[in-house]
Structure formats: structure tokens, C-alpha cells
Design a protein around this motif. Structure first.
Motif, PDB file in Angstrom:
ATOM      1  N   ARG A  66       0.704  -1.133   0.133  1.00 22.79           N
ATOM      2  CA  ARG A  66       0.180   0.048   0.053  1.00 22.79           C
ATOM      3  C   ARG A  66       0.843   1.226  -0.076  1.00 22.79           C
ATOM      4  O   ARG A  66       0.597   2.269  -0.668  1.00 22.79           O
ATOM      5  CB  ARG A  66      -0.926  -0.207   1.226  1.00 22.79           C
ATOM      6  CG  ARG A  66      -1.903  -0.952   1.251  1.00 22.79           C
ATOM      7  CD  ARG A  66      -2.856  -1.318   2.489  1.00 22.79           C
ATOM      8  NE  ARG A  66      -3.782   0.112   2.645  1.00 22.79           N
ATOM      9  CZ  ARG A  66      -3.685   0.707   3.661  1.00 22.79           C
ATOM     10  NH1 ARG A  66      -3.302   0.230   4.774  1.00 22.79           N
ATOM     11  NH2 ARG A  66      -4.391   1.867   3.697  1.00 22.79           N
ATOM     12  N   LEU A  67       1.964   1.091   0.746  1.00 20.32           N
ATOM     13  CA  LEU A  67       2.929   2.291   0.866  1.00 20.32           C
ATOM     14  C   LEU A  67       3.351   2.546  -0.430  1.00 20.32           C
ATOM     15  O   LEU A  67       3.680   3.746  -0.740  1.00 20.32           O
ATOM     16  CB  LEU A  67       4.034   1.968   1.826  1.00 20.32           C
ATOM     17  CG  LEU A  67       4.678   3.242   2.193  1.00 20.32           C
ATOM     18  CD1 LEU A  67       4.193   4.449   2.474  1.00 20.32           C
ATOM     19  CD2 LEU A  67       6.210   2.843   3.048  1.00 20.32           C
ATOM     20  N   CYS A  68       3.851   1.591  -1.267  1.00 12.28           N
ATOM     21  CA  CYS A  68       4.383   1.623  -2.700  1.00 12.28           C
ATOM     22  C   CYS A  68       3.487   2.387  -3.583  1.00 12.28           C
ATOM     23  O   CYS A  68       3.912   3.111  -4.125  1.00 12.28           O
ATOM     24  CB  CYS A  68       4.888   0.410  -2.929  1.00 12.28           C
ATOM     25  SG  CYS A  68       6.473  -0.221  -2.277  1.00 12.28           S
ATOM     26  N   PHE A  69       2.338   1.826  -3.746  1.00  7.63           N
ATOM     27  CA  PHE A  69       1.228   2.144  -4.175  1.00  7.63           C
ATOM     28  C   PHE A  69       0.960   3.961  -4.261  1.00  7.63           C
ATOM     29  O   PHE A  69       0.331   4.412  -5.042  1.00  7.63           O
ATOM     30  CB  PHE A  69      -0.161   1.702  -4.159  1.00  7.63           C
ATOM     31  CG  PHE A  69      -0.132   0.526  -5.124  1.00  7.63           C
ATOM     32  CD1 PHE A  69       0.107   0.593  -6.426  1.00  7.63           C
ATOM     33  CD2 PHE A  69      -0.124  -0.729  -4.638  1.00  7.63           C
ATOM     34  CE1 PHE A  69       0.019  -0.573  -7.391  1.00  7.63           C
ATOM     35  CE2 PHE A  69      -0.127  -1.962  -5.578  1.00  7.63           C
ATOM     36  CZ  PHE A  69      -0.223  -1.893  -6.868  1.00  7.63           C
ATOM     37  N   MET A  70       1.229   4.340  -2.933  1.00  7.76           N
ATOM     38  CA  MET A  70       1.102   5.698  -2.577  1.00  7.76           C
ATOM     39  C   MET A  70       2.196   6.558  -2.922  1.00  7.76           C
ATOM     40  O   MET A  70       2.186   7.869  -2.973  1.00  7.76           O
ATOM     41  CB  MET A  70       0.540   5.938  -1.118  1.00  7.76           C
ATOM     42  CG  MET A  70      -1.023   5.493  -1.120  1.00  7.76           C
ATOM     43  SD  MET A  70      -1.459   5.811   0.636  1.00  7.76           S
ATOM     44  CE  MET A  70      -0.806   4.843   1.644  1.00  7.76           C
ATOM     45  N   THR A  71       3.462   6.108  -2.802  1.00  9.29           N
ATOM     46  CA  THR A  71       4.649   6.961  -2.731  1.00  9.29           C
ATOM     47  C   THR A  71       5.482   6.811  -4.044  1.00  9.29           C
ATOM     48  O   THR A  71       5.818   7.876  -4.665  1.00  9.29           O
ATOM     49  CB  THR A  71       5.757   6.600  -1.556  1.00  9.29           C
ATOM     50  OG1 THR A  71       6.040   5.151  -1.770  1.00  9.29           O
ATOM     51  CG2 THR A  71       5.185   6.746  -0.469  1.00  9.29           C
ATOM     52  N   ILE A  72       5.450   5.551  -4.867  1.00  9.54           N
ATOM     53  CA  ILE A  72       6.086   5.527  -6.255  1.00  9.54           C
ATOM     54  C   ILE A  72       5.381   6.723  -7.100  1.00  9.54           C
ATOM     55  O   ILE A  72       5.998   7.205  -7.837  1.00  9.54           O
ATOM     56  CB  ILE A  72       6.044   4.244  -6.479  1.00  9.54           C
ATOM     57  CG1 ILE A  72       6.971   3.234  -5.927  1.00  9.54           C
ATOM     58  CG2 ILE A  72       6.398   4.142  -7.881  1.00  9.54           C
ATOM     59  CD1 ILE A  72       7.248   2.067  -6.018  1.00  9.54           C
ATOM     60  N   PRO A  73       3.970   6.726  -7.067  1.00  5.14           N
ATOM     61  CA  PRO A  73       3.476   7.576  -8.085  1.00  5.14           C
ATOM     62  C   PRO A  73       3.771   9.087  -7.953  1.00  5.14           C
ATOM     63  O   PRO A  73       3.915   9.851  -8.587  1.00  5.14           O
ATOM     64  CB  PRO A  73       2.017   7.516  -7.919  1.00  5.14           C
ATOM     65  CG  PRO A  73       1.815   6.215  -7.378  1.00  5.14           C
ATOM     66  CD  PRO A  73       3.106   5.976  -6.500  1.00  5.14           C
ATOM     67  N   GLN A  74       4.053   9.460  -6.291  1.00  5.62           N
ATOM     68  CA  GLN A  74       4.460  10.732  -6.142  1.00  5.62           C
ATOM     69  C   GLN A  74       5.903  10.852  -6.671  1.00  5.62           C
ATOM     70  O   GLN A  74       6.155  12.019  -7.029  1.00  5.62           O
ATOM     71  CB  GLN A  74       4.592  10.947  -4.651  1.00  5.62           C
ATOM     72  CG  GLN A  74       3.098  11.011  -3.828  1.00  5.62           C
ATOM     73  CD  GLN A  74       2.335  12.215  -3.982  1.00  5.62           C
ATOM     74  OE1 GLN A  74       2.833  13.198  -4.819  1.00  5.62           O
ATOM     75  NE2 GLN A  74       1.205  12.343  -3.470  1.00  5.62           N
ATOM     76  N   ILE A  75       6.852  10.109  -6.489  1.00  2.00           N
ATOM     77  CA  ILE A  75       8.082  10.191  -7.227  1.00  2.00           C
ATOM     78  C   ILE A  75       8.143  10.392  -8.517  1.00  2.00           C
ATOM     79  O   ILE A  75       8.851  11.239  -9.124  1.00  2.00           O
ATOM     80  CB  ILE A  75       9.065   8.799  -6.887  1.00  2.00           C
ATOM     81  CG1 ILE A  75       9.352   8.824  -5.392  1.00  2.00           C
ATOM     82  CG2 ILE A  75      10.187   8.933  -7.543  1.00  2.00           C
ATOM     83  CD1 ILE A  75       9.805   7.532  -4.798  1.00  2.00           C
ATOM     84  N   ILE A  76       7.342   9.612  -9.074  1.00  2.23           N
ATOM     85  CA  ILE A  76       7.112   9.869 -10.718  1.00  2.23           C
ATOM     86  C   ILE A  76       6.717  11.028 -11.096  1.00  2.23           C
ATOM     87  O   ILE A  76       7.049  11.727 -11.895  1.00  2.23           O
ATOM     88  CB  ILE A  76       6.364   8.725 -11.404  1.00  2.23           C
ATOM     89  CG1 ILE A  76       6.896   7.216 -11.150  1.00  2.23           C
ATOM     90  CG2 ILE A  76       6.068   8.769 -12.869  1.00  2.23           C
ATOM     91  CD1 ILE A  76       6.101   6.136 -11.614  1.00  2.23           C
ATOM     92  N   ARG A  77       5.635  11.634 -10.562  1.00  2.00           N
ATOM     93  CA  ARG A  77       5.163  13.076 -10.784  1.00  2.00           C
ATOM     94  C   ARG A  77       6.085  13.921 -10.398  1.00  2.00           C
ATOM     95  O   ARG A  77       6.075  14.850 -11.312  1.00  2.00           O
ATOM     96  CB  ARG A  77       3.843  13.149  -9.780  1.00  2.00           C
ATOM     97  CG  ARG A  77       2.696  12.380 -10.177  1.00  2.00           C
ATOM     98  CD  ARG A  77       1.439  12.713  -9.188  1.00  2.00           C
ATOM     99  NE  ARG A  77       1.355  14.225  -9.232  1.00  2.00           N
ATOM    100  CZ  ARG A  77       0.483  14.859  -8.854  1.00  2.00           C
ATOM    101  NH1 ARG A  77      -0.584  14.173  -8.155  1.00  2.00           N
ATOM    102  NH2 ARG A  77       0.178  16.011  -8.987  1.00  2.00           N
ATOM    103  N   ALA A  78       6.880  14.129  -9.403  1.00  2.00           N
ATOM    104  CA  ALA A  78       7.829  14.899  -9.212  1.00  2.00           C
ATOM    105  C   ALA A  78       8.787  15.231 -10.163  1.00  2.00           C
ATOM    106  O   ALA A  78       9.198  15.957 -11.010  1.00  2.00           O
ATOM    107  CB  ALA A  78       8.623  14.875  -7.747  1.00  2.00           C
TER     108      ALA A  78
END
Length: 154
Positions: A11-23
């Protein structure tokens, strides 16, 4: 009920990896001038934003405080609505420059870099929350019962 840390990690990966990609993509949008590349980056940022919700951030208000979930949802929604009001004003303030001026491109770069920074701050807040209060990110026992029923049906 026992909650596996593997489920919480996913769940944590599904929430943080998109944030990294977006940045990363927002910084790319600021400095790339090819319209097709920028369009594909915008589409990718919007797509990755959708995966945050598949990481169960939708039920986080229930998981944090089941008894006061509606109040928690109202506060989270209020912050989201406030951002929807402030960001257009902020964008107008930063990018309000005539197109023919050299400052125009620099202002848009500043706006997209600011967007990347806020995405990174959101990701860091999620990671910090996981480290400081890991039990609050575990699924509530009533949600686990629902998943158990789904597994038994298969």
C-alpha cells in the motif's frame, strides 16, 4: 487481527512511487519544449495519480479513526478543496507574464518545480507517517474481514 507488514508495504508503494514519478515528470515538463513529450508526461502524471487511490488512501480516514471517520474525511476533503482554490491563484500570480518576455518560460519552470516540490513533500509526509505511526496504517479489522471473504470465494 494480525496484519501483515507486506500488505502495508505494498500500500505504501502504491502511494509513494506515483509521487516520485510525478515529481520527476513535473521537473521534466518545466524544461522540455517538445509538445508531444510534454503531453505524454502530463498523461503519465495523471495516470500515476490514479494509482495513489488504488493504494487504499481512500479508506485511510476510516483506518485512522473508525469512530470519527466522517469528521476525518471532512477535514481531508477540506484541505483538498482549499488546494483547489489556492493553486489557480498561485499559478496566476507566478505565471502572469506576457508571452513574448523571456521571463515567461522561467516563471512556468518555477511553477512546475514548485509542483514537483509539493509532490515530494507529500511523499515524505506519507513516509514519515509510516515510520512514526505504523499501526495507524494497518488495515482495520473490519476491512481485513472483507478481504478474507474475497479470498475464500476464490
Amino acid at each position: 487481527a494480525v496484519v501483515s507488514t507486506q500488505s502495508t508495504g505494498v500500500r505504501l508503494c502504491f502511494m509513494t512511487i506515483p509521487q516520485i514519478i510525478r515529481a520527476v515528470l513535473y521537473i521534466g515538463i518545466a524544461y522540455i519544449s517538445n509538445k508531444w513529450a510534454v503531453a505524454s508526461m502530463v498523461i503519465t502524471t495523471l495516470t500515476t495519480w490514479g494509482t495513489i487511490f488504488s493504494g487504499s488512501i481512500v479508506t485511510v480516514n476510516f483506518e485512522i479513526d473508525p469512530k470519527n471517520a466522517p469528521i476525518t474525511l471532512a477535514v481531508i476533503n477540506g484541505v483538498g478543496q482549499l488546494c483547489g482554490f489556492i493553486v489557480p491563484l498561485l499559478r496566476a500570480a507566478i505565471t502572469n507574464v506576457e508571452k513574448h518576455l523571456p521571463l515567461y518560460k522561467e516563471r512556468w519552470q518555477q511553477f512546475y518545480c514548485l509542483t514537483a516540490i509539493t509532490s515530494t513533500i507529500a511523499m515524505m509526509a506519507i513516509l514519515l507517517g509510516m515510520q512514526l505511526r505504523p499501526n495507524e496504517w494497518k488495515k482495520h479489522s473490519s476491512l481485513l474481514a472483507e478481504e478474507t471473504v474475497k479470498k475464500e470465494v476464490k
